[in-house]
Design an enzyme around this catalytic site. Structure first.
Site, mmCIF file in Angstrom:
data_model
loop_
_atom_site.group_PDB
_atom_site.id
_atom_site.type_symbol
_atom_site.label_atom_id
_atom_site.label_comp_id
_atom_site.label_asym_id
_atom_site.label_seq_id
_atom_site.Cartn_x
_atom_site.Cartn_y
_atom_site.Cartn_z
ATOM 1 N N LYS A 120 -14.124 2.283 -3.666
ATOM 2 C CA LYS A 120 -14.838 2.956 -2.728
ATOM 3 C C LYS A 120 -15.944 3.457 -2.966
ATOM 4 O O LYS A 120 -17.464 3.294 -2.857
ATOM 5 C CB LYS A 120 -14.255 3.505 -1.276
ATOM 6 C CG LYS A 120 -12.948 2.246 -0.127
ATOM 7 C CD LYS A 120 -12.219 3.286 1.107
ATOM 8 C CE LYS A 120 -12.186 2.454 2.110
ATOM 9 N NZ LYS A 120 -11.356 3.513 2.387
ATOM 10 N N HIS A 137 8.233 -27.362 -1.459
ATOM 11 C CA HIS A 137 7.184 -28.663 -1.863
ATOM 12 C C HIS A 137 6.176 -27.940 -2.635
ATOM 13 O O HIS A 137 5.620 -28.573 -3.691
ATOM 14 C CB HIS A 137 6.773 -30.058 -0.676
ATOM 15 C CG HIS A 137 7.684 -30.300 -0.193
ATOM 16 N ND1 HIS A 137 8.316 -31.649 -0.461
ATOM 17 C CD2 HIS A 137 9.377 -29.684 0.449
ATOM 18 C CE1 HIS A 137 9.419 -32.056 0.209
ATOM 19 N NE2 HIS A 137 9.513 -30.996 1.116
ATOM 20 N N GLU A 181 0.847 -1.453 0.016
ATOM 21 C CA GLU A 181 0.327 -0.096 0.015
ATOM 22 C C GLU A 181 1.275 0.713 -0.505
ATOM 23 O O GLU A 181 0.252 2.236 -0.286
ATOM 24 C CB GLU A 181 -1.172 0.178 1.158
ATOM 25 C CG GLU A 181 -2.423 0.843 1.096
ATOM 26 C CD GLU A 181 -3.558 0.825 2.145
ATOM 27 O OE1 GLU A 181 -4.483 0.200 1.803
ATOM 28 O OE2 GLU A 181 -2.842 0.549 2.576
#
Lengths: 427, 427
Positions: free
Chosen positions: A418, A306, A285
């Site tokens: 937003k 793995h 951010e």
């Protein structure tokens, strides 16, 4: 002695010590701008001097609240998103481990409000049905949608359960003077703690935002601030490239310019994985507002040897690894007959020795595979080193973002979703 | 009706439908090679027809073992690494959720052996001290170091606790005929389940590897196989670009060629995050052996909208997002006075509606920010859709890796660190 050190020796040939040295003046200038408040985002430099300020009153108030919560409840629900929950959660795992062993002195803490999942909320509500609980809501404004809706829901559960006495169980960590949550808290008489005006969300872990949940869970929060203070003194006064934060910022800058735009924060301890998530927000951010820039991702060893190990060895070469290695031994001896039979050379050794060889082998194999390696060594996990670590990365991230030419403390891009969401919700 | 669908409409302008169409012949050829066993890695195609084989005896044996474990124990410890634990763990969260609510019909399951952390092992050992438990060790060979050492340790705990009767509590999932663990199990008389020779670790989730832990936790494993069988029938017979696995493989191929070398697997439900980790191993280990190739990472919404969302909006443009969205509603109504006061337009709506708008807003915002979007829709979470989903990605991953020209079923690069580690351990 410093609890956190950085080894840059496996950056070559991608990045050389000489190249890092050449950034020395630029780092000194950037550091000076951070110190004298002439950098972009200078309104949000409150984290810089925070550990050295006098917090006696604050610590007393938090300890009193924590004691009351521990007496009244068997669990604490913490509501927050982004910077309002990652440091809190990371700190708890750093100290207590990731399998949530029964705590001797503290309560279990449930973090909610960082998603919009009915399933998750209902699961937590089901767990709370058979125990007493308290609620800490963390939001600067109170109007961020996820924690706002979560608070409305969990507060209503609390009020159904305890009626008017619910107000004795609600703790609001919010703005000192204004905002929806501030006003609600003053109106209802809830206990209040402050999110300072000059400290942004992702830099707020060492304020009440992190300290109250930590105290409730039994952590020594004074020691956490002492660790941060030690980091401040180590880092802000060391004006050359022996400063590991300078090394880290310089390395990342040069790696990015060399086309290494993916950083894998690798840990070998499950209890450090959430620290990686906090680190990921901090850097993602703070820096993610220019191009090219490094994408921060986390990787958990030895498990991911793995899985993603294959990719690191033979896949794309646009990445580097930053290992955060815990040097402290916890020591399980390898003594069983199975070990004696199958791995006789391990007989009498302990598990930490094996982990360390896996770590060293991975460094070498991935470096030979063309992936530059940075290695942090942490001496031990304690509240002191937790505070030290958080401050270290906060400072290093500010330096690193400023080197890139961006404001480390804003997040203009978060607005896009937003605004679009609010438009849709009101349709 | 198919439980899993793919929306590719937000790939443009980076990848267009016409470009995808042009891959049609190549996909048909690749698909044929998978079906007739002429592709690289053809010795490991056992997963392909597995769901349609007659598993009545296997299911009966697993159910009997699960019942015995449920009667004898309050917890199951599962030891495995990589392909031997990710599907098991992902399946449990997919069905039970991530907050481990008390299970009505099944036991809690602890996964170990995927790290070398003394801390983590000691934490789990502490939790086991006050309950009865059984142990399922999963390893094709028995010589993989992490699960081998974990098995030696936890087996010794079990034998200290139960003496000779410990053998009634150990279940080995391993090779049918040879290997260290096979020989141990035969010698000691432990219950045995088989890892088929022609199914590699990361493709083994629907074999005993995943099915036994799922059954112990109370999952309907027959339904999981039925879901996989449905996926097989949907996908292997649909020889054109209406096949969502073809669309996914073609999209990834074209995105990679357009420089989008980071794929973010985004979920909005905490209970789907471990599915993302399984997906990450599947694609990372199958494809990560050429350059350029896509690095698979996971991202958890809405949390990460408040962290990495900034990066996606304004950072590097080398990535695309693959959202795995659950359409099923769980429904928390938004009725409190807080909601009424602060978000009046949400009054009477429910939380799933808000989540959906956040999802749609994110798609649009990130697409406008230059990040191509793929969206999977899952109708509901059930054992049936779990099996469907695992099979879907297994097939899609094989197609995708073969399009890239690599063997989807080997992992030569994993050897490098293993050999280096063994050299160091024996020094």
């Amino acid at each position: 002695m410093t609890p956190l050190t950085l080894d840059t020796s496996l950056l070559a040939p991608t990045v050389t010590p000489a190249q890092i040295d050449q950034l020395s003046d630029q780092l000194a200038t950037t550091h000076r701008h951070l110190l004298d408040g002439t950098c972009p985002g200078a309104d949000f430099l409150g984290w810089r001097d925070w550990p050295d300020q006098d917090h006696h009153q604050l610590l007393d108030a938090i300890q009193q609240a924590a004691s009351r919560i521990q007496q009244q409840s068997q669990a604490l629900v913490v509501i927050g998103i982004g910077g309002s929950h990652l440091a809190g959660q990371a700190g708890l795992e750093f100290i207590h481990g990731s399998y949530h062993a029964p705590h001797v002195n503290g309560l279990p803490v449930y973090f909610v409000g960082h998603n919009l999942s009915s399933r998750a909320w209902l699961e937590i509500a089901a767990r709370l049905r058979h125990q007493d609980w308290s609620l800490n809501v963390i939001s600067k404004s109170g109007t961020t949608l996820e924690p706002g809706l979560a608070f409305a829901y969990f507060r209503s559960l609390l009020e159904k359960r305890y009626g008017a006495a619910a107000r004795e169980r609600i703790y609001a960590t919010t703005d000192a003077h204004t905002g929806l949550l501030h006003d609600q808290a003053v109106g209802a008489g809830w206990s209040r703690f402050i999110v300072p005006d000059d400290i942004g969300g992702r830099y707020s872990g060492l304020t009440s935002v992190g300290l109250l949940p930590w105290a409730v869970a039994g952590l020594d929060i004074a020691a956490a601030l002492q660790g941060a203070s030690k980091a401040k003194n180590d880092l802000l006064s060391n004006l050359n490239l022996t400063n590991p934060a300078w090394q880290y910022a310089a390395s990342r800058y040069l790696l990015c310019r060399a086309g290494k735009t993916l950083e894998l924060f690798a840990t070998y301890e499950p209890s450090l994985q959430l620290l990686g998530r906090w680190w990921q927000q901090l850097f993602g951010e703070s820096e993610g507002k220019t191009n090219p820039v490094i994408f921060p991702a986390t990787i958990n060893y030895t498990q991911d040897l793995h899985s993603l190990g294959q990719f690191l060895q033979q896949g794309s070469k646009n990445m580097f690894e930053t290992t955060f290695y815990l040097d402290e031994d916890a020591t399980i001896p390898l003594t069983s007959s199975d070990v004696h039979h199958t791995w006789p050379y391990l007989d009498g050794k302990n598990l930490d020795f094996v982990q360390k060889q896996a770590h060293l082998a991975t460094l070498q194999a991935h470096h030979q595979g063309g992936v530059p390696q940075l290695v942090f060594h942490l001496t031990q996990t304690s509240e002191f080193t937790l505070g030290y670590t958080l401050y270290f990365f906060e400072y290093a991230c500010a330096l690193s973002a400023l080197l890139l030419g961006v404001n480390p403390f804003d997040q203009p891009g978060v607005q896009a979703y937003k605004e679009e969401m609010m438009r849709r919700l009101q349709e």
